[in-house]
Design a protein around this motif. Structure first.
Motif, PDB file in Angstrom:
ATOM      1  N   HIS A 296       8.730  61.084 -32.888  1.00 15.07           N
ATOM      2  CA  HIS A 296       8.343  59.928 -32.079  1.00 15.07           C
ATOM      3  C   HIS A 296       7.511  58.925 -32.889  1.00 15.07           C
ATOM      4  CE1 HIS A 296       9.536  62.257 -28.515  1.00 15.07           C
ATOM      5  NE2 HIS A 296       9.617  61.087 -27.915  1.00 15.07           N
ATOM      6  N   GLY A 297       7.127  59.296 -34.119  1.00 20.14           N
ATOM      7  CA  GLY A 297       6.358  58.395 -34.972  1.00 20.14           C
ATOM      8  C   GLY A 297       4.877  58.359 -34.633  1.00 20.14           C
ATOM      9  N   ASP A 298       4.361  59.443 -34.058  1.00 21.64           N
ATOM     10  CA  ASP A 298       2.969  59.458 -33.627  1.00 21.64           C
ATOM     11  C   ASP A 298       2.129  60.411 -34.485  1.00 21.64           C
ATOM     12  OD1 ASP A 298       3.266  57.562 -31.477  1.00 21.64           O
ATOM     13  OD2 ASP A 298       4.419  59.102 -30.444  1.00 21.64           O
ATOM     14  N   LYS A 299       0.824  60.552 -34.143  1.00 17.99           N
ATOM     15  CA  LYS A 299      -0.130  61.303 -34.963  1.00 17.99           C
ATOM     16  C   LYS A 299      -0.611  62.551 -34.232  1.00 17.99           C
ATOM     17  CE  LYS A 299      -1.744  57.023 -37.023  1.00 17.99           C
ATOM     18  NZ  LYS A 299      -2.837  56.096 -37.176  1.00 17.99           N
ATOM     19  N   TYR A 300      -1.135  63.522 -35.009  1.00 17.27           N
ATOM     20  CA  TYR A 300      -1.625  64.785 -34.467  1.00 17.27           C
ATOM     21  C   TYR A 300      -2.654  65.370 -35.420  1.00 17.27           C
ATOM     22  CZ  TYR A 300       1.481  66.460 -38.037  1.00 17.27           C
ATOM     23  OH  TYR A 300       2.085  66.656 -39.248  1.00 17.27           O
ATOM     24  N   GLY A 301      -3.369  66.383 -34.959  1.00 17.81           N
ATOM     25  CA  GLY A 301      -4.315  67.063 -35.829  1.00 17.81           C
ATOM     26  C   GLY A 301      -4.963  68.239 -35.125  1.00 17.81           C
ATOM     27  N   VAL A 302      -5.849  68.917 -35.831  1.00 16.17           N
ATOM     28  CA  VAL A 302      -6.584  70.055 -35.271  1.00 16.17           C
ATOM     29  C   VAL A 302      -7.993  70.068 -35.851  1.00 16.17           C
ATOM     30  CG1 VAL A 302      -5.761  71.669 -37.044  1.00 16.17           C
ATOM     31  CG2 VAL A 302      -6.542  72.546 -34.842  1.00 16.17           C
ATOM     32  N   LYS A 303      -8.956  70.412 -35.009  1.00 15.09           N
ATOM     33  CA  LYS A 303     -10.334  70.619 -35.442  1.00 15.09           C
ATOM     34  C   LYS A 303     -10.677  72.043 -35.024  1.00 15.09           C
ATOM     35  CE  LYS A 303     -11.636  65.826 -34.690  1.00 15.09           C
ATOM     36  NZ  LYS A 303     -12.444  64.903 -33.903  1.00 15.09           N
ATOM     37  N   SER A 304     -11.172  72.839 -35.954  1.00 13.11           N
ATOM     38  CA  SER A 304     -11.437  74.233 -35.655  1.00 13.11           C
ATOM     39  C   SER A 304     -12.768  74.667 -36.253  1.00 13.11           C
ATOM     40  CB  SER A 304     -10.301  75.093 -36.218  1.00 13.11           C
ATOM     41  OG  SER A 304     -10.449  76.423 -35.825  1.00 13.11           O
ATOM     42  N   LYS A 305     -13.508  75.464 -35.476  1.00 11.73           N
ATOM     43  CA  LYS A 305     -14.754  76.045 -35.959  1.00 11.73           C
ATOM     44  C   LYS A 305     -14.675  77.547 -35.718  1.00 11.73           C
ATOM     45  CE  LYS A 305     -17.773  72.110 -35.327  1.00 11.73           C
ATOM     46  NZ  LYS A 305     -19.008  71.597 -34.745  1.00 11.73           N
ATOM     47  N   HIS A 306     -14.876  78.295 -36.791  1.00 12.41           N
ATOM     48  CA  HIS A 306     -14.808  79.754 -36.708  1.00 12.41           C
ATOM     49  C   HIS A 306     -15.760  80.273 -35.618  1.00 12.41           C
ATOM     50  CE1 HIS A 306     -13.909  83.765 -38.055  1.00 12.41           C
ATOM     51  NE2 HIS A 306     -15.213  84.022 -38.085  1.00 12.41           N
ATOM     52  N   GLY A 307     -15.236  81.065 -34.734  1.00 15.91           N
ATOM     53  CA  GLY A 307     -16.042  81.639 -33.665  1.00 15.91           C
ATOM     54  C   GLY A 307     -16.294  80.708 -32.486  1.00 15.91           C
ATOM     55  N   LYS A 308     -15.880  79.455 -32.592  1.00 12.67           N
ATOM     56  CA  LYS A 308     -16.112  78.472 -31.528  1.00 12.67           C
ATOM     57  C   LYS A 308     -14.828  78.047 -30.825  1.00 12.67           C
ATOM     58  CE  LYS A 308     -20.538  77.780 -32.243  1.00 12.67           C
ATOM     59  NZ  LYS A 308     -21.577  77.998 -31.274  1.00 12.67           N
ATOM     60  N   GLY A 309     -13.714  78.084 -31.537  1.00 12.83           N
ATOM     61  CA  GLY A 309     -12.445  77.661 -30.951  1.00 12.83           C
ATOM     62  C   GLY A 309     -11.831  76.509 -31.713  1.00 12.83           C
ATOM     63  N   SER A 310     -10.731  76.027 -31.174  1.00  7.81           N
ATOM     64  CA  SER A 310      -9.977  74.955 -31.824  1.00  7.81           C
ATOM     65  C   SER A 310      -9.634  73.862 -30.823  1.00  7.81           C
ATOM     66  CB  SER A 310      -8.678  75.505 -32.418  1.00  7.81           C
ATOM     67  OG  SER A 310      -8.954  76.504 -33.376  1.00  7.81           O
ATOM     68  N   VAL A 311      -9.558  72.651 -31.337  1.00  4.92           N
ATOM     69  CA  VAL A 311      -9.118  71.510 -30.541  1.00  4.92           C
ATOM     70  C   VAL A 311      -7.880  70.944 -31.224  1.00  4.92           C
ATOM     71  CG1 VAL A 311      -9.675  69.182 -29.757  1.00  4.92           C
ATOM     72  CG2 VAL A 311     -11.447  70.962 -29.743  1.00  4.92           C
ATOM     73  N   PHE A 312      -6.756  70.977 -30.520  1.00  7.32           N
ATOM     74  CA  PHE A 312      -5.525  70.380 -31.012  1.00  7.32           C
ATOM     75  C   PHE A 312      -5.389  69.033 -30.333  1.00  7.32           C
ATOM     76  CE2 PHE A 312      -5.049  74.883 -31.494  1.00  7.32           C
ATOM     77  CZ  PHE A 312      -4.410  75.021 -32.711  1.00  7.32           C
ATOM     78  N   TRP A 313      -5.113  67.997 -31.103  1.00  3.87           N
ATOM     79  CA  TRP A 313      -5.021  66.666 -30.511  1.00  3.87           C
ATOM     80  C   TRP A 313      -3.754  65.974 -30.990  1.00  3.87           C
ATOM     81  CZ3 TRP A 313      -4.659  62.551 -33.772  1.00  3.87           C
ATOM     82  CH2 TRP A 313      -5.071  62.732 -35.079  1.00  3.87           C
ATOM     83  N   PHE A 314      -3.335  65.004 -30.204  1.00  5.57           N
ATOM     84  CA  PHE A 314      -2.234  64.156 -30.609  1.00  5.57           C
ATOM     85  C   PHE A 314      -2.478  62.769 -30.045  1.00  5.57           C
ATOM     86  CE2 PHE A 314      -1.078  66.238 -26.717  1.00  5.57           C
ATOM     87  CZ  PHE A 314      -0.537  65.234 -25.943  1.00  5.57           C
ATOM     88  N   GLN A 315      -1.906  61.795 -30.722  1.00  7.92           N
ATOM     89  CA  GLN A 315      -2.091  60.402 -30.339  1.00  7.92           C
ATOM     90  C   GLN A 315      -0.713  59.780 -30.208  1.00  7.92           C
ATOM     91  OE1 GLN A 315      -4.607  58.343 -33.077  1.00  7.92           O
ATOM     92  NE2 GLN A 315      -4.199  56.353 -32.188  1.00  7.92           N
ATOM     93  N   LEU A 316      -0.406  59.313 -29.014  1.00  4.00           N
ATOM     94  CA  LEU A 316       0.891  58.687 -28.746  1.00  4.00           C
ATOM     95  C   LEU A 316       0.689  57.204 -28.526  1.00  4.00           C
ATOM     96  CD1 LEU A 316       2.274  61.283 -26.182  1.00  4.00           C
ATOM     97  CD2 LEU A 316       2.653  61.220 -28.641  1.00  4.00           C
ATOM     98  N   GLU A 317       1.586  56.425 -29.061  1.00  2.21           N
ATOM     99  CA  GLU A 317       1.532  54.988 -28.870  1.00  2.21           C
ATOM    100  C   GLU A 317       1.939  54.645 -27.447  1.00  2.21           C
ATOM    101  OE1 GLU A 317       3.589  50.907 -30.535  1.00  2.21           O
ATOM    102  OE2 GLU A 317       3.773  52.742 -31.686  1.00  2.21           O
ATOM    103  N   ILE A 318       1.107  53.850 -26.790  1.00  3.17           N
ATOM    104  CA  ILE A 318       1.424  53.411 -25.429  1.00  3.17           C
ATOM    105  C   ILE A 318       2.111  52.059 -25.543  1.00  3.17           C
ATOM    106  CG2 ILE A 318       0.483  52.736 -23.201  1.00  3.17           C
ATOM    107  CD1 ILE A 318      -1.818  54.690 -23.754  1.00  3.17           C
ATOM    108  N   LYS A 319       3.339  52.012 -25.095  1.00  4.10           N
ATOM    109  CA  LYS A 319       4.108  50.757 -25.164  1.00  4.10           C
ATOM    110  C   LYS A 319       4.171  50.149 -23.776  1.00  4.10           C
ATOM    111  CE  LYS A 319       6.665  52.271 -29.116  1.00  4.10           C
ATOM    112  NZ  LYS A 319       7.874  52.695 -29.711  1.00  4.10           N
ATOM    113  N   LYS A 320       3.831  48.884 -23.710  1.00  2.54           N
ATOM    114  CA  LYS A 320       3.818  48.198 -22.403  1.00  2.54           C
ATOM    115  C   LYS A 320       5.042  47.359 -22.213  1.00  2.54           C
ATOM    116  CE  LYS A 320      -1.115  48.291 -22.284  1.00  2.54           C
ATOM    117  NZ  LYS A 320      -2.340  47.653 -22.105  1.00  2.54           N
TER     118      LYS A 320
END
Length: 125
Positions: free
Chosen positions: A101-125
């Motif tokens: 889809h041509g969009d972005k993604y990533g992950v932030k993780s801290k040992h023992g704390k958990g992970s956050v998976f994120w993605f960014q989609l372009e909003i087209k109007k």
């Protein structure tokens, strides 16, 4: 029989991945409510993982509509085809779907704390 189902699931996931990578999988884009789709996916996953003591949260400010392939995104978010079969390809397939889809993604993780998976989609109007 259980192993045969797992193997079949793995083959199906590999075929899905192959079609995404090769560009064979056509995107049927339309405008749809991403917020509702994600809320439903989080609710469904929470039902599956609550017995193990996990909980997903979904924070949002307002309903967001995007122009994307709703069917493929719903498959990625809900994994409704094989909800209890784990093949290890889920995140790889989501990554490729976001890339297609041509969009972005990533992950932030801290040992023992958990992970956050994120993605960014372009909003087209």
């Amino acid at each position: 029989m259980k192993e045969a189902k797992r193997l079949s699931s793995l083959v199906n996931d590999m075929l899905d991945m192959s079609s995404l990578k090769s560009g064979i999988a056509n995107l049927n884009k339309s405008h749809y409510n991403l917020t509702e789709s994600l809320k439903a996916a989080v609710d469904r996953i929470n039902e599956l993982v609550k017995k193990d003591g996990y909980m997903l949260t979904f924070d949002y400010d307002k309903d967001t509509y995007i122009y994307a392939d709703e069917v493929k995104n719903t498959q990625a978010f809900k994994n409704h085809k094989r909800p209890l079969m784990v093949t290890g390809l889920g995140l790889t397939m989501v990554k490729k779907l976001i890339e297609v889809h041509g969009d972005k993604y990533g992950v932030k993780s801290k040992h023992g704390k958990g992970s956050v998976f994120w993605f960014q989609l372009e909003i087209k109007k």
